[in-house]
Design a protein around this motif. Structure first.
Motif, PDB file in Angstrom:
ATOM      1  N   SER A  85      27.468  37.861  24.260  1.00 49.20           N
ATOM      2  CA  SER A  85      28.136  37.656  22.970  1.00 49.20           C
ATOM      3  C   SER A  85      28.909  38.930  22.607  1.00 49.20           C
ATOM      4  N   PRO A  86      30.008  38.797  21.857  1.00 52.43           N
ATOM      5  CA  PRO A  86      30.884  39.948  21.636  1.00 52.43           C
ATOM      6  C   PRO A  86      30.160  41.128  21.006  1.00 52.43           C
ATOM      7  N   GLY A  87      30.322  42.309  21.603  1.00 52.56           N
ATOM      8  CA  GLY A  87      29.580  43.477  21.151  1.00 52.56           C
ATOM      9  C   GLY A  87      30.287  44.262  20.063  1.00 52.56           C
ATOM     10  N   ARG A  88      31.453  43.796  19.627  1.00 49.67           N
ATOM     11  CA  ARG A  88      32.186  44.649  18.683  1.00 49.67           C
ATOM     12  C   ARG A  88      31.683  44.535  17.246  1.00 49.67           C
ATOM     13  N   PHE A  89      30.857  43.525  16.973  1.00 54.33           N
ATOM     14  CA  PHE A  89      30.281  43.431  15.626  1.00 54.33           C
ATOM     15  C   PHE A  89      28.802  43.797  15.740  1.00 54.33           C
ATOM     16  N   ALA A  90      28.526  45.100  15.612  1.00 55.59           N
ATOM     17  CA  ALA A  90      27.204  45.626  15.960  1.00 55.59           C
ATOM     18  C   ALA A  90      26.049  44.907  15.260  1.00 55.59           C
ATOM     19  N   GLU A  91      26.199  44.658  13.961  1.00 57.32           N
ATOM     20  CA  GLU A  91      25.065  44.097  13.239  1.00 57.32           C
ATOM     21  C   GLU A  91      24.799  42.641  13.675  1.00 57.32           C
ATOM     22  N   GLU A  92      25.903  41.874  13.802  1.00 56.44           N
ATOM     23  CA  GLU A  92      25.755  40.482  14.262  1.00 56.44           C
ATOM     24  C   GLU A  92      25.134  40.442  15.647  1.00 56.44           C
ATOM     25  N   PHE A  93      25.578  41.378  16.506  1.00 59.93           N
ATOM     26  CA  PHE A  93      25.052  41.432  17.864  1.00 59.93           C
ATOM     27  C   PHE A  93      23.541  41.669  17.837  1.00 59.93           C
ATOM     28  N   ARG A  94      23.131  42.647  17.020  1.00 56.50           N
ATOM     29  CA  ARG A  94      21.690  42.975  16.924  1.00 56.50           C
ATOM     30  C   ARG A  94      20.904  41.775  16.411  1.00 56.50           C
ATOM     31  N   ASN A  95      21.434  41.106  15.369  1.00 56.89           N
ATOM     32  CA  ASN A  95      20.718  39.946  14.813  1.00 56.89           C
ATOM     33  C   ASN A  95      20.585  38.846  15.853  1.00 56.89           C
ATOM     34  N   TYR A  96      21.701  38.616  16.572  1.00 55.97           N
ATOM     35  CA  TYR A  96      21.689  37.545  17.576  1.00 55.97           C
ATOM     36  C   TYR A  96      20.677  37.858  18.683  1.00 55.97           C
ATOM     37  N   THR A  97      20.764  39.077  19.244  1.00 59.54           N
ATOM     38  CA  THR A  97      19.894  39.365  20.392  1.00 59.54           C
ATOM     39  C   THR A  97      18.426  39.465  19.964  1.00 59.54           C
ATOM     40  N   SER A  98      18.172  39.946  18.754  1.00 54.04           N
ATOM     41  CA  SER A  98      16.749  40.001  18.382  1.00 54.04           C
ATOM     42  C   SER A  98      16.196  38.577  18.235  1.00 54.04           C
ATOM     43  N   LYS A  99      17.043  37.613  17.830  1.00 59.77           N
ATOM     44  CA  LYS A  99      16.580  36.204  17.811  1.00 59.77           C
ATOM     45  C   LYS A  99      16.334  35.712  19.236  1.00 59.77           C
ATOM     46  N   CYS A 100      17.249  36.098  20.149  1.00 56.51           N
ATOM     47  CA  CYS A 100      17.112  35.664  21.553  1.00 56.51           C
ATOM     48  C   CYS A 100      15.833  36.205  22.189  1.00 56.51           C
ATOM     49  N   HIS A 101      15.344  37.344  21.682  1.00 55.85           N
ATOM     50  CA  HIS A 101      14.141  37.958  22.274  1.00 55.85           C
ATOM     51  C   HIS A 101      12.848  37.271  21.812  1.00 55.85           C
ATOM     52  N   ILE A 102      12.939  36.513  20.706  1.00 59.51           N
ATOM     53  CA  ILE A 102      11.705  35.987  20.093  1.00 59.51           C
ATOM     54  C   ILE A 102      10.861  35.134  21.060  1.00 59.51           C
ATOM     55  N   PRO A 103      11.471  34.180  21.804  1.00 56.49           N
ATOM     56  CA  PRO A 103      10.614  33.353  22.666  1.00 56.49           C
ATOM     57  C   PRO A 103       9.816  34.169  23.697  1.00 56.49           C
ATOM     58  N   LEU A 104      10.461  35.160  24.318  1.00 58.01           N
ATOM     59  CA  LEU A 104       9.741  35.980  25.316  1.00 58.01           C
ATOM     60  C   LEU A 104       8.698  36.861  24.627  1.00 58.01           C
ATOM     61  N   LYS A 105       9.098  37.400  23.491  1.00 59.26           N
ATOM     62  CA  LYS A 105       8.170  38.241  22.727  1.00 59.26           C
ATOM     63  C   LYS A 105       6.895  37.450  22.389  1.00 59.26           C
TER      64      LYS A 105
END
Ligand SMILES: Cc1cc2nc3c(=O)[nH]c(=O)nc-3n(C[C@H](O)[C@H](O)[C@H](O)COP(=O)(O)O)c2cc1C
Length: 165
Positions: A85-105
């Motif tokens: 996902s586009p990395g130029r919007f830092a906060e959106e990127f962080r929110n998105y990837t931290s959601k993506c990590h939830i199932p493995l976490k």
């Protein structure tokens, strides 16, 4: 302190580049899920699990491996990923990837692992029609991403050693 970094990196080898930086700082071994014998994990004090993000979560090979792991009580783990996902919007990127990590976490936690850190950064993405436009995140991970990965690993190291003291 014995540390293992497990990584599945198939699209552009983006995540394995990050795994190498982290493993270098931690003096850790790197293995793919296929190379891991679940029994051997008891020999490691800290284990990292990482891959590219596929359909909003980690690669299924990581989940399949975790499914085979014995229940633990005091084992520490960290999670990492690269994402298209586009990395130029830092906060959106962080929110998105931290959601993506939830199932493995959650899966690791249900096996008794304590998650002591998470890292994510953009990775070059030419999935599907995106390739017709030259891809997203060309050149990522870049020098800044590697610097952040190094800092992340240094923090992990410090935290792990603090707990041993
Ligand atoms: C089949 C496929 C599905 C993907 N799905 C997503 C997705 O849901 N979200 C996302 O941000 N990136 C997605 N990507 C992009 C990858 O997460 C990104 O390119 C990542 O850096 C690949 O890591 P790797 O080279 O280590 O495999 C997808 C890529 C492929 C090939």
């Amino acid at each position: 302190m014995k540390i293992l970094v497990i990584v599945k990196s198939i699209h552009h080898q983006n995540t394995v580049k990050i795994a190498k930086v982290i493993a270098d700082v931690l003096n850790a071994e790197i293995k793919t899920p296929r190379e891991v014998n679940p029994e051997e994990l008891k020999n490691f004090d800290l284990i990292g699990f990482g891959s590219g993000i596929y359909s909003d979560t980690h690669h299924k090979a990581i989940f399949n491996l975790v499914d085979t792991l014995p229940q633990v009580t005091t084992k520490k783990a960290f999670i990492f990923s690269t994402s298209g996902s586009p990395g130029r919007f830092a906060e959106e990127f962080r929110n998105y990837t931290s959601k993506c990590h939830i199932p493995l976490k959650e899966k690791l936690q249900s096996h008794g692992y304590k998650i002591i850190g998470e890292f994510s950064c953009p990775g070059f993405n030419t999935n599907s029609f995106i390739k017709f436009f030259g891809g997203l995140n060309r050149g990522r991970p870049n020098a800044e991403d590697f610097k952040r990965a190094k800092e992340f690993a240094l923090n992990l190291k410090q935290e792990s050693f603090e707990e041993v003291k």
